[in-house]
Design an enzyme around this catalytic site. Sequence first.
Site, PDB file in Angstrom:
ATOM      1  CG  HIS A   1      -4.305  10.473   2.856  1.00  9.97           C
ATOM      2  ND1 HIS A   1      -5.354  10.421   3.756  1.00  9.97           N
ATOM      3  CD2 HIS A   1      -3.455   9.468   3.206  1.00  9.97           C
ATOM      4  CE1 HIS A   1      -5.151   9.423   4.605  1.00  9.97           C
ATOM      5  NE2 HIS A   1      -4.008   8.824   4.295  1.00  9.97           N
TER       6      HIS A   1
ATOM      7  CB  THR B   1      -6.293   7.749   1.709  1.00  6.81           C
ATOM      8  OG1 THR B   1      -6.257   6.670   2.633  1.00  6.81           O
ATOM      9  CG2 THR B   1      -7.633   8.440   1.782  1.00  6.81           C
TER      10      THR B   1
ATOM     11  CG  ASP C   1      -6.089  -0.191   3.152  1.00  9.45           C
ATOM     12  OD1 ASP C   1      -6.173  -1.417   3.307  1.00  9.45           O
ATOM     13  OD2 ASP C   1      -5.138   0.485   3.557  1.00  9.45           O
TER      14      ASP C   1
ATOM     15  CE1 TYR D   1      -0.164   8.510   4.573  1.00  5.81           C
ATOM     16  CE2 TYR D   1       2.070   9.352   4.457  1.00  5.81           C
ATOM     17  CZ  TYR D   1       0.818   9.344   5.051  1.00  5.81           C
ATOM     18  OH  TYR D   1       0.574  10.166   6.134  1.00  5.81           O
TER      19      TYR D   1
ATOM     20  CG  ASP E   1      -2.158   0.860   1.002  1.00  6.46           C
ATOM     21  OD1 ASP E   1      -2.485   1.147  -0.166  1.00  6.46           O
ATOM     22  OD2 ASP E   1      -2.779   1.270   1.985  1.00  6.46           O
TER      23      ASP E   1
ATOM     24  CB  SER F   1      -7.927  -4.569   2.099  1.00  8.01           C
ATOM     25  OG  SER F   1      -7.045  -4.382   3.191  1.00  8.01           O
TER      26      SER F   1
ATOM     27  NE  ARG G   1       4.013  13.654  10.801  1.00  6.85           N
ATOM     28  CZ  ARG G   1       3.424  12.671  10.099  1.00  6.85           C
ATOM     29  NH1 ARG G   1       3.212  11.510  10.654  1.00  6.85           N
ATOM     30  NH2 ARG G   1       3.070  12.855   8.845  1.00  6.85           N
TER      31      ARG G   1
END
Lengths: 427, 427
Positions: free
Chosen positions: B142, B358, B242, B137, B135, B266, B151
């Site tokens: 996102h 995502t 997911d 990113y 997967d 998933s 954060r």
Amino acid sequence: MPLSANNPDRTSWLHVDKNSDFPIQNIPFGVFLTRDDIITIGTRIGDTAIDLGALHQLGYFKGIPLTDDIFLQDTLNDFIADGRKTWRAVRNRIAEIFDAENDTLKNNTKHKKTILFRLDEIEMQLPVQIGDYTDFYSSKEHATNVGSMFRDPDNALLPNWLHIPVAYHSRSSSVIPSGIPIHRPQGQTLPHGSSEPVFGPSKLVDFELEMAFITTDANDLGEPIPIHEAEEYIFGLVLLNDWSARDIQKWEYAPLGPFLAKNFASSISPWIVTLDALEPFRVESPKPIKPQLDYLKYKGKKSYDIQLEVAIQPKGAKETIVSKSNFKYMYWNMVQQLAHHTVNGCPVNSGDMMGSGTISGPTEASYGSMLELTWKGEKPIKMTDGTERKFINDYDTVIMRGHCEKDGTRIGFGEVSTKLLPVFSKK
Amino acid sequence: MPLSANNPDRTSWLHVDKNSDFPIQNIPFGVFLTRDDIITIGTRIGDTAIDLGALHQLGYFKGIPLTDDIFLQDTLNDFIADGRKTWRAVRNRIAEIFDAENDTLKNNTKHKKTILFRLDEIEMQLPVQIGDYTDFYSSKEHATNVGSMFRDPDNALLPNWLHIPVAYHSRSSSVIPSGIPIHRPQGQTLPHGSSEPVFGPSKLVDFELEMAFITTDANDLGEPIPIHEAEEYIFGLVLLNDWSARDIQKWEYAPLGPFLAKNFASSISPWIVTLDALEPFRVESPKPIKPQLDYLKYKGKKSYDIQLEVAIQPKGAKETIVSKSNFKYMYWNMVQQLAHHTVNGCPVNSGDMMGSGTISGPTEASYGSMLELTWKGEKPIKMTDGTERKFINDYDTVIMRGHCEKDGTRIGFGEVSTKLLPVFSKK
């Protein structure tokens, strides 16, 4: 069911060296290519490989419910899916067939010709098709060492570590059996003091001393495995060298974990030693430092006293032992790992592999990676050939070995041996 | 080789609704169980499912080098391993067989009875056996949203994000096709303000709107795939939900990444739409914000304009569309992802699945998860039935849809639809 295959007094009519990892009490399972280029499932006693496909065809497993082709396969997945009762029946039968007092096969020269192989006549394969490979991080000493080096020596363990058998998913496609060489990986790294990454060969290739267990079909989607049942779903163990590229890891790993730093190769020993064979070597796990949630509480001895060592053999030179550790140091044991892995309903299938994480012990000599042994390269290791190592050099072979020993019985794993070649180049 | 299957002027003698995702220009591949309980590989035109196993047995693929049983399998892995030339030949032939001007099969009532099925006569299966599921990113929006929430809004993207198509390994065993319900996962979470975790059902179950591509056999251990070759190894795409448990994720994810928060399920759409079918919908990827290393540099349009939407349907109520996004928003495209994944020599095999991560767009309405849409639950979404949602409730069904549209041609993915049931309990 008594584990008659474990009878310590039994000897075999096959020759077994005094220090062999594979006495008749072991009976591990593996897959090999024979001199006739046939793939079969087999076992090993001493230095003799035994073709279970041939043994089955010749009727030696009569009375045990097995499909005709269960051993004539290129992976152990279907046999493992048959479940513990079947594994036990087969292992007990093999012990009987090769018992010194049983001369049925011993005196059948024709059968022996089909069934028995010298080790130099076979080529070991990957024993299972690994559906999913999970790697835990279950050695407190390892997690503490890494936390000290990269975060904060005073708070080396992250807050979740004493509550969770921390794990991540790793890569199945790059799991290889002992003997297959690998290439030094390339990738992105961040030079010291720079904010722009560069591309090139990893300079910090490392081994990780691990063991891994192989599971059988355990649960459906959604269904957790209670910890008191977990052991039923563990077929056996192998040695695992979880190769790592420390410089790639450092730059890539936040926030989703290691990826290219790990998935270029993971090597395993080819013979799966059953949990049953390890039965006499059970020991207590370390005492929990913090209370553990109910689904992680277990009764009895769930660790195993398995002595481990790592050697580095430079090209054309003798090996140097660089680490001596033990599987029993793991803070989280296998039943805790499997209960945790499935508590959310994650399905576990036959042939899945779960690594322990790097096994470091309490002393410096028992650390399970060069990162820890040389403390990030600050304390190089002297090799017997006069050279020094901070990490692994091109053409070094890394060899891991493991065995149990108690009351005169020794059960071992053989070795996982992998040579590191230079960066891949297209011919 | 011209993609004659893509000819926009072609119509079929099979009925196709005006807004169907599956005109004769699509020709996706899937696996289904027929009314006779036989598993076969098939395709779909309009609302008619086509049994490719039967079509092949009846001689309709004459001249294309295919093994006799290539479509009589329970996964597409072997067909995908045959490579792009074969996929194209098969797709072109299917277009010819069902072309409105070709009445060979059209007029053969006996053959049609064996080959054609109504959708309510079949049950879609997982289309591939997924060896490894990675997967990524790769949506900047996102990653920025998540970084802002958890954060620092001023440094939301981590320093590596603009240099690396960040990814992690996920779990193959819990990938399920559309229609299979799942259970709310249980696990450890850390209550606000506490230092001791508790065990129980996740309270923050979320979807992640993703797409995933399926690969063919691409490389051997050690061998990188150059970016200009990467497209050759991508068979096609599916929609991917997911599933995520945000509270479990928050407590477990440091330092090795999400684990139990993701591997409970998933879901994917069952028809793999080929990269060839998506050819007319190529668009530019977003411009790089920082220079990218050479192995990640590509030429041409490598993104696709795929309109995506997510709906939540409460039990017994109408659905509410909660997100509208687009695949083209991805900062890192598929060829960059595949080149990165293999630059260290990691082997990629037929049937591997790689998720986009995502897919969030630039506007709030285009965010790809409830976490972002409701901003951690601070801004609940109003549903058409009068209720509100912060995350997903028990008995909600989450439905994702996707399609391309241009010059009157629409190519779509159908949907991935999954109902969330309460925590598993043993009957």
